[in-house]
Design a protein around this motif. Structure first.
Motif, PDB file in Angstrom:
ATOM      1  N   PRO A 101       1.455 -53.845   3.108  1.00 45.81           N
ATOM      2  CA  PRO A 101       2.176 -55.108   3.013  1.00 45.81           C
ATOM      3  C   PRO A 101       2.970 -55.256   1.710  1.00 45.81           C
ATOM      4  N   ASP A 102       2.375 -54.842   0.603  1.00 50.32           N
ATOM      5  CA  ASP A 102       3.080 -54.978  -0.678  1.00 50.32           C
ATOM      6  C   ASP A 102       4.268 -54.031  -0.762  1.00 50.32           C
ATOM      7  N   ASP A 103       4.140 -52.830  -0.217  1.00 48.28           N
ATOM      8  CA  ASP A 103       5.261 -51.883  -0.211  1.00 48.28           C
ATOM      9  C   ASP A 103       6.417 -52.426   0.620  1.00 48.28           C
ATOM     10  N   PHE A 104       6.096 -53.020   1.757  1.00 43.26           N
ATOM     11  CA  PHE A 104       7.127 -53.610   2.604  1.00 43.26           C
ATOM     12  C   PHE A 104       7.877 -54.694   1.835  1.00 43.26           C
ATOM     13  N   LEU A 105       7.146 -55.571   1.155  1.00 42.88           N
ATOM     14  CA  LEU A 105       7.783 -56.659   0.410  1.00 42.88           C
ATOM     15  C   LEU A 105       8.622 -56.145  -0.749  1.00 42.88           C
ATOM     16  N   ALA A 106       8.157 -55.083  -1.413  1.00 44.50           N
ATOM     17  CA  ALA A 106       8.936 -54.511  -2.517  1.00 44.50           C
ATOM     18  C   ALA A 106      10.261 -53.956  -2.002  1.00 44.50           C
ATOM     19  N   THR A 107      10.215 -53.250  -0.882  1.00 43.63           N
ATOM     20  CA  THR A 107      11.442 -52.721  -0.276  1.00 43.63           C
ATOM     21  C   THR A 107      12.337 -53.855   0.182  1.00 43.63           C
ATOM     22  N   PHE A 108      11.746 -54.855   0.803  1.00 41.68           N
ATOM     23  CA  PHE A 108      12.477 -56.034   1.271  1.00 41.68           C
ATOM     24  C   PHE A 108      13.211 -56.693   0.103  1.00 41.68           C
ATOM     25  N   LYS A 109      12.498 -56.920  -0.998  1.00 41.51           N
ATOM     26  CA  LYS A 109      13.098 -57.581  -2.164  1.00 41.51           C
ATOM     27  C   LYS A 109      14.253 -56.758  -2.726  1.00 41.51           C
ATOM     28  N   GLN A 110      14.073 -55.451  -2.807  1.00 38.71           N
ATOM     29  CA  GLN A 110      15.129 -54.572  -3.320  1.00 38.71           C
ATOM     30  C   GLN A 110      16.378 -54.652  -2.435  1.00 38.71           C
ATOM     31  N   GLU A 111      16.188 -54.614  -1.130  1.00 42.08           N
ATOM     32  CA  GLU A 111      17.329 -54.687  -0.213  1.00 42.08           C
ATOM     33  C   GLU A 111      18.035 -56.038  -0.314  1.00 42.08           C
ATOM     34  N   ILE A 112      17.273 -57.106  -0.423  1.00 42.92           N
ATOM     35  CA  ILE A 112      17.853 -58.450  -0.544  1.00 42.92           C
ATOM     36  C   ILE A 112      18.682 -58.551  -1.824  1.00 42.92           C
ATOM     37  N   GLN A 113      18.166 -58.019  -2.915  1.00 38.46           N
ATOM     38  CA  GLN A 113      18.870 -58.104  -4.191  1.00 38.46           C
ATOM     39  C   GLN A 113      20.137 -57.260  -4.211  1.00 38.46           C
ATOM     40  N   GLN A 114      20.205 -56.211  -3.402  1.00 40.28           N
ATOM     41  CA  GLN A 114      21.365 -55.317  -3.389  1.00 40.28           C
ATOM     42  C   GLN A 114      22.388 -55.692  -2.319  1.00 40.28           C
ATOM     43  N   ARG A 115      22.182 -56.797  -1.633  1.00 38.73           N
ATOM     44  CA  ARG A 115      23.081 -57.178  -0.544  1.00 38.73           C
ATOM     45  C   ARG A 115      24.455 -57.564  -1.072  1.00 38.73           C
ATOM     46  N   ASP A 116      25.430 -57.539  -0.180  1.00 38.08           N
ATOM     47  CA  ASP A 116      26.783 -58.003  -0.486  1.00 38.08           C
ATOM     48  C   ASP A 116      26.760 -59.524  -0.418  1.00 38.08           C
ATOM     49  N   ARG A 117      26.787 -60.170  -1.560  1.00 36.70           N
ATOM     50  CA  ARG A 117      26.646 -61.625  -1.622  1.00 36.70           C
ATOM     51  C   ARG A 117      27.892 -62.372  -1.160  1.00 36.70           C
ATOM     52  N   SER A 118      28.960 -61.642  -0.878  1.00 37.62           N
ATOM     53  CA  SER A 118      30.182 -62.301  -0.406  1.00 37.62           C
ATOM     54  C   SER A 118      30.172 -62.507   1.111  1.00 37.62           C
ATOM     55  N   LYS A 119      29.160 -61.966   1.778  1.00 41.38           N
ATOM     56  CA  LYS A 119      29.088 -62.064   3.230  1.00 41.38           C
ATOM     57  C   LYS A 119      27.844 -62.852   3.651  1.00 41.38           C
ATOM     58  N   PRO A 120      27.928 -63.496   4.820  1.00 42.61           N
ATOM     59  CA  PRO A 120      26.742 -64.191   5.338  1.00 42.61           C
ATOM     60  C   PRO A 120      25.625 -63.185   5.623  1.00 42.61           C
ATOM     61  N   LEU A 121      24.422 -63.686   5.656  1.00 48.78           N
ATOM     62  CA  LEU A 121      23.267 -62.819   5.874  1.00 48.78           C
ATOM     63  C   LEU A 121      22.512 -63.251   7.125  1.00 48.78           C
ATOM     64  N   MET A 122      22.302 -62.297   8.020  1.00 49.94           N
ATOM     65  CA  MET A 122      21.406 -62.493   9.149  1.00 49.94           C
ATOM     66  C   MET A 122      20.212 -61.603   8.866  1.00 49.94           C
ATOM     67  N   LEU A 123      19.052 -62.184   8.774  1.00 52.60           N
ATOM     68  CA  LEU A 123      17.873 -61.448   8.368  1.00 52.60           C
ATOM     69  C   LEU A 123      16.781 -61.602   9.408  1.00 52.60           C
ATOM     70  N   ALA A 124      16.160 -60.493   9.776  1.00 51.08           N
ATOM     71  CA  ALA A 124      14.997 -60.520  10.662  1.00 51.08           C
ATOM     72  C   ALA A 124      13.933 -59.628  10.039  1.00 51.08           C
ATOM     73  N   ALA A 125      12.715 -60.122   9.986  1.00 47.50           N
ATOM     74  CA  ALA A 125      11.600 -59.344   9.434  1.00 47.50           C
ATOM     75  C   ALA A 125      10.441 -59.412  10.411  1.00 47.50           C
TER      76      ALA A 125
END
Length: 113
Positions: free
Chosen positions: A1-25
């Protein structure tokens, strides 16, 4: 669970902030056989393992919400939380269907009838 969240957080932080986000987890820590490495002592009882995974799922959801809040992703957001049907542990009254109404192949099922 913690590894999943760490990867999730990294991907969220590296997203293109100029575009809308559709997220499913999909969090699946409570799936049978209820085993994950949490650093706790080994437990060989299904009910105890299930309770441990429910606590882990609760922690995961809390952490997810904190990540989304830190990244300002909860403003102007539609948040949908879904859950599946849950699990049965062969405890009295934890199954909604009666054995005589079960339609699966009983010879291939691990469920005790």
């Amino acid at each position: 669970p913690d590894d999943f969240l760490a990867t999730f957080k990294q991907e969220i932080q590296q997203r293109d902030r100029s575009k809308p986000l559709m997220l499913a987890a999909h969090f699946n820590v409570t799936a049978w056989p209820f085993y994950f490495r949490d650093g706790g002592a080994p437990v060989y009882d299904d009910l105890a393992l299930y309770q441990r995974t429910v606590q882990a799922a609760d922690h995961q959801l809390t952490e997810l919400m904190q990540i989304l809040q830190q990244e300002n992703l909860l403003d102007h957001t539609i948040f949908v939380l879904m859950s599946d049907h849950g699990i049965t542990l062969n405890l009295p009254n934890d199954r909604l269907i009666k054995v005589n109404k079960y339609q699966g192949d009983r010879s291939k099922s691990w469920i005790k009838h």
